[in-house]
Enzyme design. Structure first.
Site: not given
Length: 303
Positions: A158, A210
């Site tokens: 991610s 993230h």
């Protein structure tokens, strides 16, 4: 996705993106082989799902609802564990964790997005620049995650994926003049980024990876994905055919400025992050409200 005006740029063949996807799938298969649920779970075949997969069956859903291996297997395979990075001298986990996934659902979602974004960027900028963004952004996400997540392990692509999204956004901004439908492209990218960061506010999702990956990729886009702007110069001593003006490539001053600022910030940010991590700094003590960026408690769940 943003569309460019037809300015005659060469389109590359995208081969690195499929390699990344295949590598992540291969690593997941190896993780499931090592996991061997029927051998490690009490009650054996009764709890592992589905039973017909035998050695490759997933952990019980109550343990891993994403359909994948156990946390101990992921840790053995190289999951990001702050204590092992800081105290165990296992710095390699900052890189290996981005190739691991918690389950089939996790893997499918990430790889779908890698294909969607990676193909487009690689076709326009080539595998070297896209590969650098993917790896460095993944590293940036791992560093920020390790600084703030003290007691949990973390896996997944991610951070690297958000790095590609960040690079796509900065590429759009720094090459603004060569795009058609600018505002539509900008809002599309911002919407996708907002959705991904919002999902990161849920429990068990590492939003620090993230955020770290996105910021790193955003800065790298100004450095690695800058394009010459196209202008016209009148024919002079070297007239072009039929005396028509000829196109010339050039960078504008704003691009040079953004390149310099972004290069300094990304190098400084990674260096400072690594030094803080190696010294064992706890990011939560330096930023007492930052834990809200990773998870927001509601009546339905706690963080």
């Amino acid at each position: 996705m943003p569309s460019r005006k037809n300015i005659g740029n060469t389109q590359w063949t995208a081969w690195l993106t499929p390699v990344i996807v295949l590598a992540c799938i291969a690593v997941f298969i190896v993780a499931m082989f090592i996991n061997d649920c029927p051998k490690t779970v009490a009650g054996a075949n009764g709890d592992c799902v589905p039973r017909f997969l035998r050695r490759f069956s997933f952990q019980p859903l109550r343990e891993n609802p994403l359909l994948g291996p156990s946390s101990s297997t992921l840790e053995k395979m190289g999951a990001l564990d702050r204590s092992k990075v800081v105290n165990g001298n296992e710095k390699w986990r900052l890189v290996t964790s981005m190739w691991l996934h918690a389950g089939v659902i996790h893997l499918i979602v990430n790889m779908f997005n890698v294909v969607l974004i990676g193909f487009r960027l690689e076709q326009q900028f080539g595998f070297i620049r896209v590969g650098l963004i993917y790896l460095i952004a993944g590293l940036g996400g791992s560093i920020l995650s390790a600084l703030f997540l003290q007691n949990n392990i973390s896996v997944g692509a991610s951070g690297a994926l958000l790095g590609l999204l960040g690079a796509m956004l900065s590429e759009l901004l720094t090459n603004w003049t060569i795009y058609a439908n600018k505002l539509a492209a900008l809002f599309t990218v911002l919407f996708i980024v907002a959705i991904d960061l919002a999902i990161g506010l849920l429990p068990w999702v590492d939003n620090f990876a993230h955020i770290g990956g996105f910021l790193t990729g955003f800065l790298l886009g100004f450095v690695l994905l800058v394009r010459p702007q196209y202008g016209w110069e009148e024919s002079g001593n070297s007239p072009s055919q039929y005396g028509a003006p000829r196109a010339r490539s050039k960078y504008n001053p704003c691009q040079y400025l953004l390149f310099f600022i972004a290069a300094v910030l990304v190098v400084a940010g990674l260096a400072v992050g690594i030094v803080m991590l190696l010294k064992g700094e706890n990011g939560n003590k330096l930023c007492k409200w930052c834990h809200h960026l990773d998870c927001i408690e509601t009546s339905r769940w706690t963080c």
